[in-house]
Write an enzyme that holds these catalytic residues in place. Structure first.
Site, PDB file in Angstrom:
ATOM      1  N   ARG A 220       0.816  -1.220   0.000  1.00 17.76           N
ATOM      2  CA  ARG A 220       0.000   0.000   0.000  1.00 17.76           C
ATOM      3  C   ARG A 220       0.844   1.262   0.000  1.00 17.76           C
ATOM      4  NH1 ARG A 220      -2.841  -0.975   5.455  1.00 17.76           N
ATOM      5  NH2 ARG A 220      -0.678  -1.587   5.824  1.00 17.76           N
TER       6      ARG A 220
ATOM      7  N   GLN B 221       6.395  26.205  17.154  1.00 16.38           N
ATOM      8  CA  GLN B 221       6.109  26.681  15.800  1.00 16.38           C
ATOM      9  C   GLN B 221       6.566  25.634  14.800  1.00 16.38           C
ATOM     10  OE1 GLN B 221       7.292  30.798  15.065  1.00 16.38           O
ATOM     11  NE2 GLN B 221       7.950  30.263  13.011  1.00 16.38           N
TER      12      GLN B 221
ATOM     13  N   ASN C  19       7.170  25.169  10.640  1.00 17.88           N
ATOM     14  CA  ASN C  19       7.329  25.911   9.391  1.00 17.88           C
ATOM     15  C   ASN C  19       7.442  24.928   8.240  1.00 17.88           C
ATOM     16  OD1 ASN C  19       7.540  28.285  10.925  1.00 17.88           O
ATOM     17  ND2 ASN C  19       9.749  28.118  11.052  1.00 17.88           N
TER      18      ASN C  19
ATOM     19  N   ARG D  55      19.175  28.425   0.687  1.00 15.31           N
ATOM     20  CA  ARG D  55      18.569  29.253   1.733  1.00 15.31           C
ATOM     21  C   ARG D  55      19.483  29.234   2.952  1.00 15.31           C
ATOM     22  NH1 ARG D  55      12.948  30.399   1.127  1.00 15.31           N
ATOM     23  NH2 ARG D  55      11.965  29.231  -0.555  1.00 15.31           N
TER      24      ARG D  55
ATOM     25  N   HIS E 149      20.904  31.071   8.469  1.00 16.99           N
ATOM     26  CA  HIS E 149      20.085  31.896   9.350  1.00 16.99           C
ATOM     27  C   HIS E 149      20.147  31.434  10.807  1.00 16.99           C
ATOM     28  CE1 HIS E 149      17.537  32.044   5.459  1.00 16.99           C
ATOM     29  NE2 HIS E 149      18.417  33.025   5.442  1.00 16.99           N
TER      30      HIS E 149
ATOM     31  N   LYS F 224      15.946  23.584  16.240  1.00 17.51           N
ATOM     32  CA  LYS F 224      15.088  23.158  15.136  1.00 17.51           C
ATOM     33  C   LYS F 224      15.181  21.645  14.961  1.00 17.51           C
ATOM     34  CE  LYS F 224      15.832  27.443  12.560  1.00 17.51           C
ATOM     35  NZ  LYS F 224      16.441  28.029  11.368  1.00 17.51           N
TER      36      LYS F 224
ATOM     37  N   HIS G 212      21.796  27.981  10.268  1.00 19.11           N
ATOM     38  CA  HIS G 212      21.236  26.863   9.519  1.00 19.11           C
ATOM     39  C   HIS G 212      20.892  27.296   8.098  1.00 19.11           C
ATOM     40  CE1 HIS G 212      17.678  24.488   8.150  1.00 19.11           C
ATOM     41  NE2 HIS G 212      18.500  23.510   8.485  1.00 19.11           N
TER      42      HIS G 212
ATOM     43  N   TYR H 137      10.056  22.116   9.402  1.00 15.73           N
ATOM     44  CA  TYR H 137      10.830  22.116  10.636  1.00 15.73           C
ATOM     45  C   TYR H 137      10.027  22.649  11.807  1.00 15.73           C
ATOM     46  CZ  TYR H 137      12.105  26.804   8.824  1.00 15.73           C
ATOM     47  OH  TYR H 137      12.098  28.068   8.285  1.00 15.73           O
TER      48      TYR H 137
ATOM     49  N   GLU I 279      16.674  38.288  14.168  1.00 11.09           N
ATOM     50  CA  GLU I 279      17.160  37.525  13.023  1.00 11.09           C
ATOM     51  C   GLU I 279      18.612  37.882  12.701  1.00 11.09           C
ATOM     52  OE1 GLU I 279      15.233  36.684   8.733  1.00 11.09           O
ATOM     53  OE2 GLU I 279      15.388  38.791   9.272  1.00 11.09           O
TER      54      GLU I 279
ATOM     55  N   LYS J 208      18.419  39.156   0.522  1.00  6.00           N
ATOM     56  CA  LYS J 208      18.768  39.241   1.953  1.00  6.00           C
ATOM     57  C   LYS J 208      19.949  38.332   2.287  1.00  6.00           C
ATOM     58  CE  LYS J 208      16.110  37.347   5.091  1.00  6.00           C
ATOM     59  NZ  LYS J 208      14.996  37.091   6.021  1.00  6.00           N
ATOM     60  N   ASP J 209      19.948  37.102   1.733  1.00  4.66           N
ATOM     61  CA  ASP J 209      21.020  36.161   2.051  1.00  4.66           C
ATOM     62  C   ASP J 209      22.370  36.606   1.502  1.00  4.66           C
ATOM     63  OD1 ASP J 209      19.352  34.605   3.556  1.00  4.66           O
ATOM     64  OD2 ASP J 209      19.134  33.022   2.064  1.00  4.66           O
TER      65      ASP J 209
END
Length: 183
Positions: free
Chosen positions: A24, A47, A49, A59, A62, A72, A119, A131, A142, A166-167
């Protein structure tokens, strides 16, 4: 029971849940508090995400500072990513060191990232990334390290990365060390 592997950076864990397959499809427990509790980690996750990224995206790297620092628990629901962390814990014997692993929806592995790490990830296949966070996101807390810092020399396994504006503005690790002295 899941297989838990301790990474070379203190506190970082890679988790391989037990997967039950038949004609299955498959079933597995994607999270159990007792997995982490057995390693001395006990968070009240606050939280969840989820993001979708196309192949070739990078990405990160951060983090959240101070009282908003986040641990995380990360995994890939669909696709495959190279997950990368950098130790930013001031006084840590592994400060500035990186660790990476491939998170793959076919292996359903997870990585636990304690507070004090930057990360990021590169997307090796179109991916849905999920995560859990131990703290709420706070824009004022941040921070980041530039993803292509030559001193870190991270092989993101992507020829022409797709990144955010931004990165591209985060400091290098050296600039971070002189301005903040770690997390």
């Amino acid at each position: 029971m899941a297989q838990i592997i301790k990474a070379p950076l203190a506190g970082v864990l890679e988790i391989f849940p037990r997967i039950f397959e038949d004609q299955r499809g498959y079933f597995f427990e994607s999270y159990r508090a007792d997995w982490l509790q057995s390693e001395g980690v006990d968070h009240g996750w606050v939280q969840d995400n989820q993001s979708y990224s196309q192949k070739g995206t990078v990405r990160g790297l951060h983090f959240q500072r101070g009282e908003f620092a986040q641990a995380k628990l990360v995994r890939v629901i669909q696709g495959k990513v190279l997950d990368v962390i950098v130790d930013l814990r001031y006084g840590s014997p592994t400060f500035g060191e990186i660790y990476s692993t491939v998170l793959d929806a076919t292996r359903n592995n997870l990585m636990y990232v304690p507070t004090g790490f930057a990360h990021g990830f590169s997307v090796l296949e179109d991916s849905i990334f999920a995560y859990k966070c131990s703290n709420y996101y706070n824009k004022e807390s941040e921070g980041g390290i530039i993803w292509n810092d030559p001193a870190l020399d991270i092989d993101w396994q992507i020829a022409e990365p797709i990144t955010s504006e931004k990165d591209a503005t985060w400091p290098t690790l050296e600039e971070f060390k002189t301005s903040e002295r770690g997390l």
